[in-house]
Design a protein around this motif. Structure first.
Motif: not given
Length: 283
Positions: A96-100
């Motif tokens: 969720r955070d690194t591939d937003v």
């Protein structure tokens, strides 16, 4: 479509009968109760504990919903503050955070296809921000007596499907990914045949079927190379390995231009491909 191994089905099964704690509460709505199965969904804020003095309020607490209504034979359950970015990332096995940014691109590319999927599940999604959406599910109800109506809403497959989706269980992620892969653009950029047809418009015959040229010599003279696509068959060299994202390989693939390896034919499209837009297509 529900996962029989998650905690919510305990409430669902209790809602289907008249005994048990839940059934007793619904039959004695005058007794104020605190209803909450889970204060926090995985992908949504959830309602938190609900002080319930009526069957419908109790049902709202059991579903952790923002609102429940019933009118003219239709039940409606609403959940607010849903992080659909997180739901989309998990469906694609992403972070969720690194591939937003990649997740947002996938969402934007497939917005209409995602809406189609949700509609097929009787779900309406609204909201200005992807990480703050509202789900509303509607379905027919037959009961009119308050306690029986509340039990019917909690026990509905439609409400249970969304509850499980927001809780991170059930089959929502798998269903969503299969729908998008079959109708839109995959996580890795591979087009579905439908998406390719809509964007590039391959030539069709009088029956509406795509025209496939088996030999190069059959392609009309003067056809620009940018309007030609090649149909390939995978011979096991893993060139198209696991494009489906589910552990299975794609046997047929359409690529832009004149191919030379494992060629099974050629297509001509109305709209040309370009250096910046020549997607591989799952056929």
């Amino acid at each position: 479509m529900t996962n029989t191994n998650n905690g919510h089905d305990g409430w669902k099964n209790q809602a289907r009968r008249t005994d048990g704690e839940f059934g007793e509460k619904l039959q004695t709505p005058a007794d104020v109760s605190i209803a909450s199965h889970n204060n926090q969904f995985k992908f949504a804020k959830g309602s938190g504990p609900v002080v319930a003095s009526s069957p419908m309020q109790l049902a709202r607490g059991m579903l952790c919903a923002s609102e429940i209504t019933a009118d003219d034979g239709r039940g409606k359950v609403t959940w607010n503050e849903i992080d659909f970015i997180a739901m989309a990332a998990e469906a694609n096995y992403a972070n969720r955070d690194t591939d937003v940014q990649r997740t947002l691109r996938w969402l934007l590319e497939n917005r209409s296809v995602i809406d189609e999927f949700l509609t097929s599940k009787n779900i309406t999604m609204t909201g200005d921000e992807w990480d703050n959406q509202t789900f509303t599910v509607t379905f027919p109800v037959t009961e009119t007596e308050p306690a029986a109506l509340a039990r019917e809403i909690v026990a509905s497959d439609e409400a249970d499907y969304v509850y499980n989706a927001l809780d991170g269980s059930g089959e929502f992620s798998v269903d969503l990914l299969r729908w998008v892969n079959g109708n839109g653009v995959r996580w890795d950029g591979v087009y579905s045949t439908r998406r390719w047809e809509e964007e590039f418009e391959p030539a069709t015959n009088e029956h509406g079927d795509m025209v496939r040229y088996e030999l190069l010599s059959e392609i009309p003279a003067g056809t620009p190379a940018e309007n030609v696509w090649t149909l390939h068959h995978d011979d096991g060299d893993d060139e198209f390995e696991d494009y489906d994202g589910d552990g299975s390989d794609i046997e047929w693939m359409i690529t832009a231009g004149y191919g030379r390896v494992n060629v099974a034919g050629y297509y001509i499209t109305k709209n040309p491909w370009s250096p910046g837009n020549q997607p591989d297509v799952s056929y």
